[in-house]
Design an enzyme around this catalytic site. Structure first.
Site, PDB file in Angstrom:
ATOM      1  N   CYS A  70      10.424   1.408  -6.545  1.00  0.00           N
ATOM      2  CA  CYS A  70       9.668   0.419  -5.769  1.00  0.00           C
ATOM      3  C   CYS A  70       9.983   0.542  -4.277  1.00  0.00           C
ATOM      4  O   CYS A  70      11.134   0.449  -3.865  1.00  0.00           O
ATOM      5  CB  CYS A  70       9.989  -0.990  -6.255  1.00  0.00           C
ATOM      6  SG  CYS A  70       9.216  -2.263  -5.241  1.00  0.00           S
ATOM      7  N   CYS A  73      11.633  -2.879  -2.643  1.00  0.00           N
ATOM      8  CA  CYS A  73      12.994  -3.335  -2.927  1.00  0.00           C
ATOM      9  C   CYS A  73      13.878  -2.933  -1.735  1.00  0.00           C
ATOM     10  O   CYS A  73      13.528  -2.018  -0.982  1.00  0.00           O
ATOM     11  CB  CYS A  73      13.503  -2.690  -4.212  1.00  0.00           C
ATOM     12  SG  CYS A  73      12.924  -3.535  -5.714  1.00  0.00           S
ATOM     13  N   HIS A 134      12.768  -8.071  -7.237  1.00  0.00           N
ATOM     14  CA  HIS A 134      11.589  -7.343  -7.716  1.00  0.00           C
ATOM     15  C   HIS A 134      10.828  -8.113  -8.798  1.00  0.00           C
ATOM     16  O   HIS A 134       9.595  -8.040  -8.882  1.00  0.00           O
ATOM     17  CB  HIS A 134      12.035  -5.979  -8.257  1.00  0.00           C
ATOM     18  CG  HIS A 134      10.908  -5.108  -8.701  1.00  0.00           C
ATOM     19  ND1 HIS A 134      10.234  -4.271  -7.846  1.00  0.00           N
ATOM     20  CD2 HIS A 134      10.306  -4.966  -9.912  1.00  0.00           C
ATOM     21  CE1 HIS A 134       9.276  -3.637  -8.516  1.00  0.00           C
ATOM     22  NE2 HIS A 134       9.301  -4.040  -9.769  1.00  0.00           N
ATOM     23  N   ASN A 174      -2.462 -10.858  -3.263  1.00  0.00           N
ATOM     24  CA  ASN A 174      -3.073 -10.455  -4.527  1.00  0.00           C
ATOM     25  C   ASN A 174      -1.955 -10.436  -5.540  1.00  0.00           C
ATOM     26  O   ASN A 174      -0.940  -9.789  -5.312  1.00  0.00           O
ATOM     27  CB  ASN A 174      -3.632  -9.036  -4.437  1.00  0.00           C
ATOM     28  CG  ASN A 174      -4.789  -8.927  -3.454  1.00  0.00           C
ATOM     29  OD1 ASN A 174      -5.531  -9.871  -3.266  1.00  0.00           O
ATOM     30  ND2 ASN A 174      -4.922  -7.765  -2.831  1.00  0.00           N
ATOM     31  N   HIS A 187       4.729  -9.654  -3.074  1.00  0.00           N
ATOM     32  CA  HIS A 187       4.410  -9.437  -1.663  1.00  0.00           C
ATOM     33  C   HIS A 187       2.983  -9.854  -1.374  1.00  0.00           C
ATOM     34  O   HIS A 187       2.172  -9.976  -2.286  1.00  0.00           O
ATOM     35  CB  HIS A 187       4.603  -7.958  -1.284  1.00  0.00           C
ATOM     36  CG  HIS A 187       3.533  -7.060  -1.841  1.00  0.00           C
ATOM     37  ND1 HIS A 187       3.474  -6.707  -3.176  1.00  0.00           N
ATOM     38  CD2 HIS A 187       2.482  -6.445  -1.253  1.00  0.00           C
ATOM     39  CE1 HIS A 187       2.433  -5.915  -3.365  1.00  0.00           C
ATOM     40  NE2 HIS A 187       1.807  -5.739  -2.228  1.00  0.00           N
ATOM     41  N   GLN A 189      -0.156  -9.654   2.053  1.00  0.00           N
ATOM     42  CA  GLN A 189      -0.578  -8.780   3.134  1.00  0.00           C
ATOM     43  C   GLN A 189      -1.197  -9.596   4.257  1.00  0.00           C
ATOM     44  O   GLN A 189      -1.618 -10.734   4.041  1.00  0.00           O
ATOM     45  CB  GLN A 189      -1.633  -7.791   2.627  1.00  0.00           C
ATOM     46  CG  GLN A 189      -1.123  -6.861   1.550  1.00  0.00           C
ATOM     47  CD  GLN A 189      -2.202  -5.881   1.125  1.00  0.00           C
ATOM     48  OE1 GLN A 189      -2.626  -5.035   1.912  1.00  0.00           O
ATOM     49  NE2 GLN A 189      -2.676  -6.002  -0.090  1.00  0.00           N
TER      50      GLN A 189
HETATM   51 ZN   LIG Z   1      10.702  -3.979  -5.851  1.00  0.00          ZN
END
Ligand SMILES: [Zn+2]
Length: 376
Positions: A70, A73, A134, A174, A187, A189
């Site tokens: 990822c 992270c 995460h 999203n 997350h 945007q």
């Molecule tokens: Zn992550």
């Protein structure tokens, strides 16, 4: 809030947001920079008059990498990610695969025939990481963290709005692979557009018509009418009210307005800012509970079919007035899911994608009742 502005190895900006204190953010990005080759442009659809962003370089971006790879992270155990620090609270950085960039195509103002009008895709796309965990989701965050994310949205909106090419700043999240999220890490945007988006343009036109007809503001009249009617109310605080819109497009859709009309997040006062994290978290938590138990209108197949393993997919869209011309608009959130029953998704097919004419399978008043039933 403590803000630390840093640069990644390839020159992109990365900003840490921490609670007030003396956190030192001096980790260096150890990666070798790769040439980005980013040349986004915007093209005007001559038939509809809408701007379309063309960003062909985005085809190469990572698609649902395994958790161990990822990029959102923190950098730990010898693995370098987008975030050089070994841990973080909230972090914002320029997207490596942006739809809009500081340089755009660098093309001069257009010399093509007017039917083929294109301009440089100058603007900025940022990624906002809500937590270093995460496996968390926004709804899991404590109120203090949600408040820090709000601080970051406010700061980014103010800063990006001041860029010369930018006309409108859009913060959104999203959530869920069903929505098309390419990275599972929690997350959102931010898009800073060099144009006013089609939806915002339509809202401005409707508000102007309402003003011309009644002499009043559309958002204020609408909020007052929903509060008076009550059937579609989802929750009401001291400074914020959420309701399912009368003509909702999505199976479960909620609009959240501040009681005092403001153009954007930076214009919120201290009391409105203080209440927002509570209200927002409550709405997201209700969305997560929507499909835990059968709803009134569900048919047998919905009740007995396989239950989804993933949490409710959603889009959380913050509508802010553009830098100019949006005086009649009100800051508000539009939160909706594409899931219409535990095991069914709403797809945008012929009528929606082909004609922009939505068909909603859930009565908005029933959706509001359901969203009240799953209150904390
Ligand atoms: Zn992550």
């Amino acid at each position: 809030m403590q803000k630390t502005v840093t640069k990644l190895a390839d020159g992109r900006e990365l900003v840490y947001y921490d609670p007030d204190g003396d956190v030192i953010r001096d980790a260096t990005d150890l990666r070798t920079p790769e040439p980005a080759g980013i040349r986004p442009e915007i093209r005007l659809d001559p038939v509809l008059g809408d701007w379309v962003t063309v960003a062909a370089h985005r085809q190469g971006r990572p698609y649902q990498p395994p958790a161990g790879d990822c990029p959102l992270c923190p950098s730990r155990d010898g693995r370098s990610t987008e975030i050089p620090a070994a841990d973080y609270n909230v972090v914002v950085f320029e997207n490596r695969f942006p739809s809009l960039s500081a340089e755009g195509t660098g093309r001069p103002p257009d010399s093509r025939p007017p039917l083929f009008r294109a301009e440089s895709g100058t603007g900025r796309c940022e990624v906002v990481c809500f937590t270093s965990d995460h496996d968390a989701s926004f709804a899991d965050l404590p109120e203090s963290r949600a408040a820090l994310v709000l601080d970051a949205w406010i700061d980014r909106t103010a800063e990006l709005s001041a860029l010369p090419a930018v006309r409108q700043v859009y913060c959104f999240e999203n959530r869920g692979a069903e929505i098309g999220v390419t990275l599972a890490h929690p997350h959102g945007q931010i898009y800073a557009y060099p144009f006013v988006t089609p939806r915002t343009g339509k809202m401005i036109a409707r508000a102007a018509e309402h003003r011309a007809r009644t002499g009043r503001n559309l958002a204020e009249d609408l909020l007052a009418a929903e509060r008076r009617d009550g059937r579609r109310l989802v929750l009401s605080g001291t400074h914020w009210t959420a309701f399912v819109p009368f003509a909702a497009r999505w199976p479960y859709e909620v609009h959240l307005y501040p009681h005092r009309r403001v153009p954007d997040l930076p214009a919120l006062g201290p009391a409105e800012r203080a209440e927002l994290p509570l209200v927002y978290l409550e709405l997201l938590r209700r969305f997560d509970r929507l499909f835990d138990t059968p709803a009134d209108g569900d048919d047998a197949e919905d009740r007995d079919g396989p239950k989804p393993f993933a949490p409710t997919p959603y889009i959380a869209a913050w509508h802010q007035a553009p830098r100019a011309g949006g005086e009649e608009l009100s800051l508000h959130l539009e939160l909706f899911t594409i899931r219409r029953a535990a095991n069914k998704l709403k797809f945008l097919a012929g009528v929606e994608s082909g004609q922009d004419a939505f068909v909603n399978d859930v009565l908005p008043e029933a959706a509001a009742r359901r969203l009240r039933d799953v209150a904390s």
